[in-house]
Design a protein around this motif. Structure first.
Motif, mmCIF file in Angstrom:
data_model
loop_
_atom_site.group_PDB
_atom_site.id
_atom_site.type_symbol
_atom_site.label_atom_id
_atom_site.label_comp_id
_atom_site.label_asym_id
_atom_site.label_seq_id
_atom_site.Cartn_x
_atom_site.Cartn_y
_atom_site.Cartn_z
ATOM 1 N N GLN A 105 0.679 -1.203 0.048
ATOM 2 C CA GLN A 105 0.149 -0.020 0.111
ATOM 3 C C GLN A 105 0.983 1.454 0.122
ATOM 4 O O GLN A 105 0.530 2.218 -0.669
ATOM 5 N N ASP A 106 2.216 1.243 0.717
ATOM 6 C CA ASP A 106 2.848 2.482 0.676
ATOM 7 C C ASP A 106 3.868 2.400 -0.355
ATOM 8 O O ASP A 106 4.676 3.397 -0.499
ATOM 9 N N TYR A 107 3.761 1.706 -1.490
ATOM 10 C CA TYR A 107 4.538 1.771 -2.490
ATOM 11 C C TYR A 107 6.121 1.479 -2.265
ATOM 12 O O TYR A 107 6.778 0.755 -3.381
ATOM 13 N N ALA A 108 6.572 1.894 -1.112
ATOM 14 C CA ALA A 108 8.130 1.785 -0.671
ATOM 15 C C ALA A 108 9.035 2.142 -2.023
ATOM 16 O O ALA A 108 10.042 1.254 -2.205
ATOM 17 N N LEU A 109 9.082 2.960 -2.647
ATOM 18 C CA LEU A 109 9.720 3.570 -3.536
ATOM 19 C C LEU A 109 11.137 4.175 -3.138
ATOM 20 O O LEU A 109 10.976 4.946 -1.899
ATOM 21 N N PHE A 110 11.980 4.062 -3.711
ATOM 22 C CA PHE A 110 13.333 4.958 -3.176
ATOM 23 C C PHE A 110 13.332 6.191 -3.764
ATOM 24 O O PHE A 110 13.094 6.669 -4.631
ATOM 25 N N PRO A 111 13.148 7.241 -2.825
ATOM 26 C CA PRO A 111 12.962 8.650 -2.801
ATOM 27 C C PRO A 111 14.205 9.389 -3.678
ATOM 28 O O PRO A 111 14.104 10.480 -4.396
ATOM 29 N N HIS A 112 15.503 8.629 -3.571
ATOM 30 C CA HIS A 112 16.779 9.275 -4.017
ATOM 31 C C HIS A 112 16.872 8.887 -5.451
ATOM 32 O O HIS A 112 17.670 9.403 -6.407
ATOM 33 N N MET A 113 16.194 7.856 -6.023
ATOM 34 C CA MET A 113 16.367 7.438 -7.347
ATOM 35 C C MET A 113 15.254 7.818 -8.135
ATOM 36 O O MET A 113 13.958 7.979 -7.614
ATOM 37 N N ASN A 114 15.278 7.889 -9.366
ATOM 38 C CA ASN A 114 14.411 8.301 -10.424
ATOM 39 C C ASN A 114 13.687 7.062 -10.739
ATOM 40 O O ASN A 114 13.793 6.071 -10.063
ATOM 41 N N LEU A 116 12.998 5.270 -13.457
ATOM 42 C CA LEU A 116 13.564 4.180 -14.123
ATOM 43 C C LEU A 116 14.631 3.398 -13.178
ATOM 44 O O LEU A 116 14.594 2.093 -13.275
ATOM 45 N N ALA A 117 15.372 3.995 -12.396
ATOM 46 C CA ALA A 117 16.124 3.413 -11.368
ATOM 47 C C ALA A 117 15.523 2.590 -10.459
ATOM 48 O O ALA A 117 15.925 1.450 -10.001
ATOM 49 N N ASN A 118 14.279 3.168 -9.796
ATOM 50 C CA ASN A 118 13.523 2.148 -9.279
ATOM 51 C C ASN A 118 12.842 1.158 -9.579
ATOM 52 O O ASN A 118 13.056 0.022 -9.100
ATOM 53 N N VAL A 119 12.607 1.058 -11.137
ATOM 54 C CA VAL A 119 12.012 -0.019 -11.539
ATOM 55 C C VAL A 119 13.307 -1.233 -11.883
ATOM 56 O O VAL A 119 13.062 -2.292 -11.731
ATOM 57 N N GLU A 120 14.447 -0.474 -12.044
ATOM 58 C CA GLU A 120 15.646 -1.450 -12.417
ATOM 59 C C GLU A 120 16.183 -2.213 -11.432
ATOM 60 O O GLU A 120 16.882 -3.108 -11.269
ATOM 61 N N PHE A 149 7.766 9.130 -18.046
ATOM 62 C CA PHE A 149 8.025 9.683 -16.625
ATOM 63 C C PHE A 149 9.380 8.911 -16.164
ATOM 64 O O PHE A 149 9.883 9.195 -14.877
ATOM 65 N N ALA A 150 10.176 8.357 -16.980
ATOM 66 C CA ALA A 150 11.441 7.754 -16.531
ATOM 67 C C ALA A 150 12.465 8.485 -15.513
ATOM 68 O O ALA A 150 12.981 7.751 -14.594
ATOM 69 N N GLY A 151 12.390 9.631 -15.918
ATOM 70 C CA GLY A 151 13.422 10.465 -15.357
ATOM 71 C C GLY A 151 13.238 11.290 -14.343
ATOM 72 O O GLY A 151 14.030 11.865 -13.425
ATOM 73 N N ARG A 152 12.007 11.084 -13.759
ATOM 74 C CA ARG A 152 11.439 11.954 -12.557
ATOM 75 C C ARG A 152 11.433 11.118 -11.266
ATOM 76 O O ARG A 152 11.724 9.961 -11.294
ATOM 77 N N LYS A 153 11.511 11.816 -10.192
ATOM 78 C CA LYS A 153 11.800 11.259 -8.734
ATOM 79 C C LYS A 153 10.172 10.897 -8.233
ATOM 80 O O LYS A 153 9.331 11.717 -8.738
ATOM 81 N N PRO A 154 10.176 9.997 -7.376
ATOM 82 C CA PRO A 154 8.849 9.991 -6.852
ATOM 83 C C PRO A 154 8.157 11.045 -6.286
ATOM 84 O O PRO A 154 6.876 10.998 -6.384
ATOM 85 N N SER A 155 8.899 11.815 -5.751
ATOM 86 C CA SER A 155 8.109 13.139 -5.324
ATOM 87 C C SER A 155 7.568 14.085 -6.318
ATOM 88 O O SER A 155 6.698 14.675 -5.845
ATOM 89 N N GLN A 156 7.744 13.894 -7.524
ATOM 90 C CA GLN A 156 7.335 14.441 -8.573
ATOM 91 C C GLN A 156 5.954 13.927 -9.275
ATOM 92 O O GLN A 156 5.813 14.338 -10.250
ATOM 93 N N LEU A 157 5.595 12.685 -8.764
ATOM 94 C CA LEU A 157 4.738 12.093 -9.248
ATOM 95 C C LEU A 157 3.220 12.099 -8.498
ATOM 96 O O LEU A 157 3.373 12.457 -7.085
ATOM 97 N N SER A 158 2.224 12.066 -9.001
ATOM 98 C CA SER A 158 0.984 11.746 -8.275
ATOM 99 C C SER A 158 0.943 10.302 -7.660
ATOM 100 O O SER A 158 1.676 9.795 -7.830
ATOM 101 N N GLY A 159 -0.301 10.357 -6.793
ATOM 102 C CA GLY A 159 -0.382 9.064 -6.068
ATOM 103 C C GLY A 159 -0.350 8.061 -7.048
ATOM 104 O O GLY A 159 -0.130 6.784 -6.661
ATOM 105 N N GLY A 160 -1.485 8.359 -8.086
ATOM 106 C CA GLY A 160 -1.556 6.918 -8.995
ATOM 107 C C GLY A 160 -0.518 6.540 -9.973
ATOM 108 O O GLY A 160 -0.180 5.493 -10.273
ATOM 109 N N GLN A 161 0.388 7.933 -10.111
ATOM 110 C CA GLN A 161 1.623 7.404 -10.868
ATOM 111 C C GLN A 161 2.421 6.593 -10.056
ATOM 112 O O GLN A 161 3.007 5.648 -10.315
ATOM 113 N N ARG A 162 2.609 6.934 -8.579
ATOM 114 C CA ARG A 162 3.425 6.158 -7.843
ATOM 115 C C ARG A 162 2.974 4.660 -7.687
ATOM 116 O O ARG A 162 3.943 3.997 -7.648
#
Length: 365
Positions: A105-114, A116-120, A149-162
């Protein structure tokens, strides 16, 4: 891949192995039990989830659904019973030894990675060569419509995009089973509704088994091929959305999945003519201010007084106190002037419904 070709993240297998394994359920649970000290969270669950199925585990908080998901993932080990994935007993294996991925539910994305890096990231841990992991990550982002949106950071995305980035990060590993632990819970209503449709579409495209945990009945009914309704650590019913809604197996299922009227005791005997507990969905009932209009063949009717009228825009809900005892809710579309709908407040009315819409249910747990 050509620009017009749909991306494919289907699990890759040698033909012979795939054919043999597809004969087995994607997930098989047998006598699954989990106790935390004196508390039994899951009590003897038996369940088969088919290959390529969108399967939802639905229930209130504390019903055991999330604990079952965590045992499938390997985050919790069963007290007893077995977990099989494609015919392989994985009950005692660690999470990384199972062909599953989990979206939380909280997605657990790495905030310092864009993005693409998160997915990789998972592919980097597996030491997949850089060029290959970049290709697979971009493919996953195309699947969830986020390649721009590959080059964006998680903080630059909406909730649905995250949420979609977290989904791409799970899909990129090409698991046989994707586990989703209430992933839409943090989204607002409109976005959650949009994501329900999108998740189902993505699941159809990639062909991976989705096991979705939710307490939201609308989510389960909207997306699922089948639903297991949990209560007190056990499954009360498994079936398609239509089966679970139209033919609830117990009073609990009738009340939890949608809104249901329950008639029992003397009221049921007088109105329906039989003993037991009967479920009638509010939208199946017709309300008539003319008490002289009799029920037709194949119909059941009851008289009573309207105790409240709730105007909800598209629908109007009536609460009716029956002369035979008990109370029924009636929902009908708001098809005429609002004043006409509200005028029934306090009126004597007759309620009519088809006999087959009085469905006998077990008392439940």
């Amino acid at each position: 891949m050509s620009p017009n070709q749909a991306p494919s993240l289907a699990v890759q297998d040698p033909a012979g192995e795939r054919a043999g394994r597809d004969a087995e359920p994607a997930v098989r649970l047998r006598a699954l039990r989990k106790a935390f000290g004196p508390v039994t969270a899951v009590d003897g669950v038996d369940l088969d989830i088919a290959q390529g199925e969108f399967f939802s585990m639905l229930g209130p908080s504390g019903s055991g659904k999330t604990t079952v998901l965590r045992m499938i993932a390997g985050f919790e080990l069963p007290t007893s019973g077995t977990v099989e994935l494609a015919g392989r007993d994985v009950s005692t294996l660690a999470p990384f030894q199972r062909d599953v991925n989990t979206v939380f539910q909280d997605y657990a994305l790495f905030p310092h990675m864009n993005v693409l890096a998160n997915v990789e990231y998972g592919l980097r841990v597996k030491r997949v060569p850089r060029a290959q992991r970049r290709e697979r990550a971009l493919e996953a982002l195309r699947t969830v419509r986020l390649e721009d949106f590959a080059g964006r950071k998680p903080s630059q995305l909406s909730g649905g995009q995250r949420q979609r980035v977290a989904l791409a990060r799970a899909l990129v590993n090409r698991p046989r089973v994707l586990l989703l632990d209430e992933p839409l819970g943090a989204l607002d209503l409109k976005l959650r509704q949009a994501m329900q449709v999108e998740l189902k579409q993505i699941q159809r495209e990639v062909g991976i088994t989705f096991v979705f945990v939710t307490h939201d009945q609308d989510e389960a009914l909207t997306m699922s091929d089948r639903i297991a309704v949990f209560n007190n650590g056990a499954i009360e019913q498994v079936g398609s959305p239509v089966e679970v809604y139209e033919r609830p197996a117990s009073a609990f299922v009738a009340g939890f999945v949608g809104t249901s009227n329950l008639l029992s005791g003397p009221a049921a005997e007088q109105v329906i003519g039989r003993r037991g507990i009967y479920s009638i969905r509010p939208e199946k009932i017709r309300i008539d201010a003319d008490l002289a209009v009799p029920a037709q063949a194949g119909e059941t009717s009851a008289t009573g007084a309207v105790t409240s009228v709730v105007y909800a825009g598209a629908t109007v809900r009536y609460e009716v106190s029956l002369d035979a005892g008990g109370q029924l809710s009636v929902v009908r579309p708001n098809e005429g002037p609002a004043a006409d709908a509200l005028r029934l407040d306090g009126s004597r009315v007759r309620l009519v419904w088809r006999d087959e819409h009085s469905f006998r249910v077990a008392a439940g747990s």
